[in-house]
Motif scaffolding. Structure first.
Motif, mmCIF file in Angstrom:
data_model
loop_
_atom_site.group_PDB
_atom_site.id
_atom_site.type_symbol
_atom_site.label_atom_id
_atom_site.label_comp_id
_atom_site.label_asym_id
_atom_site.label_seq_id
_atom_site.Cartn_x
_atom_site.Cartn_y
_atom_site.Cartn_z
ATOM 1 N N ALA A 41 6.867 -5.539 7.090
ATOM 2 C CA ALA A 41 8.318 -5.734 7.153
ATOM 3 C C ALA A 41 9.015 -4.801 6.162
ATOM 4 O O ALA A 41 10.077 -4.233 6.461
ATOM 5 N N THR A 42 8.426 -4.635 4.995
ATOM 6 C CA THR A 42 8.965 -3.683 4.019
ATOM 7 C C THR A 42 8.936 -2.274 4.589
ATOM 8 O O THR A 42 9.904 -1.504 4.447
ATOM 9 N N ALA A 43 7.840 -1.940 5.242
ATOM 10 C CA ALA A 43 7.727 -0.616 5.849
ATOM 11 C C ALA A 43 8.786 -0.406 6.925
ATOM 12 O O ALA A 43 9.396 0.667 7.013
ATOM 13 N N THR A 44 9.011 -1.419 7.745
ATOM 14 C CA THR A 44 10.018 -1.318 8.806
ATOM 15 C C THR A 44 11.401 -1.059 8.215
ATOM 16 O O THR A 44 12.159 -0.208 8.711
ATOM 17 N N VAL A 50 15.036 6.622 7.087
ATOM 18 C CA VAL A 50 14.666 8.032 7.247
ATOM 19 C C VAL A 50 14.539 8.367 8.723
ATOM 20 O O VAL A 50 14.299 7.493 9.564
ATOM 21 N N ALA A 51 14.691 9.636 9.044
ATOM 22 C CA ALA A 51 14.549 10.059 10.442
ATOM 23 C C ALA A 51 13.094 10.010 10.882
ATOM 24 O O ALA A 51 12.778 9.599 12.003
ATOM 25 N N THR A 52 12.196 10.447 10.010
ATOM 26 C CA THR A 52 10.750 10.419 10.267
ATOM 27 C C THR A 52 10.051 10.096 8.951
ATOM 28 O O THR A 52 10.649 10.238 7.871
ATOM 29 N N PRO A 53 8.770 9.689 8.989
ATOM 30 C CA PRO A 53 8.053 9.416 7.743
ATOM 31 C C PRO A 53 8.012 10.600 6.780
ATOM 32 O O PRO A 53 7.868 10.403 5.571
ATOM 33 N N SER A 54 8.156 11.801 7.299
ATOM 34 C CA SER A 54 8.149 12.968 6.417
ATOM 35 C C SER A 54 9.377 13.003 5.509
ATOM 36 O O SER A 54 9.446 13.807 4.588
ATOM 37 N N VAL A 59 5.587 11.210 0.849
ATOM 38 C CA VAL A 59 4.940 12.031 1.877
ATOM 39 C C VAL A 59 5.232 13.513 1.648
ATOM 40 O O VAL A 59 4.350 14.370 1.796
ATOM 41 N N GLN A 60 6.460 13.822 1.287
ATOM 42 C CA GLN A 60 6.826 15.216 1.040
ATOM 43 C C GLN A 60 5.943 15.824 -0.054
ATOM 44 O O GLN A 60 5.540 16.995 0.043
ATOM 45 N N ALA A 61 5.631 15.035 -1.082
ATOM 46 C CA ALA A 61 4.792 15.538 -2.172
ATOM 47 C C ALA A 61 3.391 15.871 -1.665
ATOM 48 O O ALA A 61 2.803 16.889 -2.072
ATOM 49 N N CYS A 78 -1.566 13.463 5.232
ATOM 50 C CA CYS A 78 -2.143 12.468 4.339
ATOM 51 C C CYS A 78 -2.210 11.137 5.089
ATOM 52 O O CYS A 78 -1.477 10.909 6.069
ATOM 53 N N ALA A 79 -3.100 10.257 4.642
ATOM 54 C CA ALA A 79 -3.365 9.020 5.379
ATOM 55 C C ALA A 79 -2.124 8.159 5.545
ATOM 56 O O ALA A 79 -1.919 7.535 6.600
ATOM 57 N N SER A 80 -1.268 8.100 4.532
ATOM 58 C CA SER A 80 -0.083 7.248 4.645
ATOM 59 C C SER A 80 0.893 7.776 5.689
ATOM 60 O O SER A 80 1.480 6.999 6.450
ATOM 61 N N GLU A 81 1.059 9.096 5.758
ATOM 62 C CA GLU A 81 1.949 9.639 6.781
ATOM 63 C C GLU A 81 1.390 9.367 8.172
ATOM 64 O O GLU A 81 2.134 8.992 9.094
ATOM 65 N N ALA A 82 0.076 9.526 8.347
ATOM 66 C CA ALA A 82 -0.535 9.260 9.647
ATOM 67 C C ALA A 82 -0.341 7.807 10.056
ATOM 68 O O ALA A 82 -0.016 7.508 11.217
ATOM 69 N N LEU A 83 -0.534 6.876 9.105
ATOM 70 C CA LEU A 83 -0.333 5.454 9.403
ATOM 71 C C LEU A 83 1.118 5.163 9.739
ATOM 72 O O LEU A 83 1.417 4.417 10.684
ATOM 73 N N LEU A 84 2.031 5.729 8.967
ATOM 74 C CA LEU A 84 3.460 5.493 9.204
ATOM 75 C C LEU A 84 3.894 6.019 10.563
ATOM 76 O O LEU A 84 4.674 5.375 11.274
ATOM 77 N N ARG A 85 3.410 7.168 10.941
ATOM 78 C CA ARG A 85 3.762 7.728 12.242
ATOM 79 C C ARG A 85 3.238 6.844 13.370
ATOM 80 O O ARG A 85 3.941 6.609 14.361
ATOM 81 N N ARG A 86 2.014 6.360 13.215
ATOM 82 C CA ARG A 86 1.460 5.483 14.247
ATOM 83 C C ARG A 86 2.223 4.160 14.302
ATOM 84 O O ARG A 86 2.524 3.643 15.385
ATOM 85 N N PHE A 87 2.534 3.606 13.131
ATOM 86 C CA PHE A 87 3.273 2.345 13.080
ATOM 87 C C PHE A 87 4.665 2.498 13.674
ATOM 88 O O PHE A 87 5.136 1.630 14.427
ATOM 89 N N ALA A 88 5.335 3.604 13.366
ATOM 90 C CA ALA A 88 6.678 3.845 13.906
ATOM 91 C C ALA A 88 6.632 3.993 15.426
ATOM 92 O O ALA A 88 7.558 3.574 16.130
ATOM 93 N N ARG A 89 5.557 4.561 15.933
ATOM 94 C CA ARG A 89 5.415 4.786 17.367
ATOM 95 C C ARG A 89 5.004 3.517 18.126
ATOM 96 O O ARG A 89 5.513 3.239 19.215
#
Length: 239
Positions: A41-44, A50-54, A59-61, A78-89
């Motif tokens: 829920a925090t992630a949502t 943001v427009a995208t997890p990037s 993630v930018q770092a 990085c693993a967190s960006e990959a997870l965030l992209r999958r979760f957002a999708r």
């Protein structure tokens, strides 16, 4: 057994902060459903800003770090960006193991890569360092690979690579299974507020281990102005 980042890697990335948690006694029957829901829920809520997890500073770092390492950050994430992209999708992540599910949810909430390793599958010290090219990596598909020379990996004393491209992909060899009891969890950050954010994430993970498995984990936040290694023996001998 110790966990640390090689001195040269810390010199190359002086902004690096790593949170380390280790404990013995995890089981596959813990119910982390509510905690996973709370962190996702925090992630949502964060993703809505943001427009995208990037767009996240965390993630930018990592994207900048991958570029410095000669990697295309849109090809290797990085693993967190990959997870965030999958979760957002997809709106959810697949359930794997209560501890992995929990740490994935914390990764989503913090946008920080969180590695979870079975310490019984690690031999001797574990050092995050540049590979020689001789290390052996086992993929989740069972295929054996060798990291490229100079690639950052988690290497143990047996010459096993427990990650590819630093925070891009973990090894199937030390992946958490139902039989896993002794675990090592590592949170890494490179962004401007990494010290505060990694410290908070490390504390959160230790508290979740205590709440769901009644464990008393050892933990430390490793950085250039503080400790840079953690002795894991007390967590291992607890079993």
């Amino acid at each position: 057994m110790r966990f640390q980042h090689a001195a040269q890697l810390r010199a190359d990335f002086p902004e690096l902060v790593a949170g380390v948690v280790a404990a013995t006694g995890t089981t596959p029957d813990a119910d982390t459903t509510d905690a996973v829901a709370r962190h996702t829920a925090t992630a949502t809520a964060r993703l809505a800003t943001v427009a995208t997890p990037s767009g996240f500073a965390e993630v930018q770092a990592w994207r900048r770090a991958f570029t410095r390492l000669g990697l295309r950050p849109t090809q290797y994430r990085c693993a967190s960006e990959a997870l965030l992209r999958r979760f957002a999708r997809e709106g959810a992540l697949p359930r794997i193991h209560p501890l992995v599910d929990l740490c994935n949810a914390v990764s989503l909430a913090t946008a920080l890569p969180v590695a979870v390793l079975d310490l019984d599958r690690v031999t001797g010290d574990l050092v995050v360092r540049r590979a020689t090219g001789q290390e052996v990596y086992l993929g989740f598909d069972g295929a054996t690979e060798h990291p490229q020379p100079g690639e950052v990996t988690y290497a143990d004393d047996a010459g096993r690579a427990h990650a590819r491209r630093w925070t891009n992909r973990q090894s199937g060899h030390s992946a958490v299974r139902d039989a896993t009891s002794c675990v090592l969890i590592v949170v890494e950050g490179l962004h401007a507020t990494a010290l505060a954010d990694v410290t908070a994430a490390t504390t959160l993970i230790a508290e979740e281990l205590a709440a769901h498995w009644s464990l008393d984990p050892i933990s430390a936040v490793l950085h250039g102005d503080g400790p840079t290694a953690l002795d894991l023996r007390s967590a291992i001998t607890a079993r």
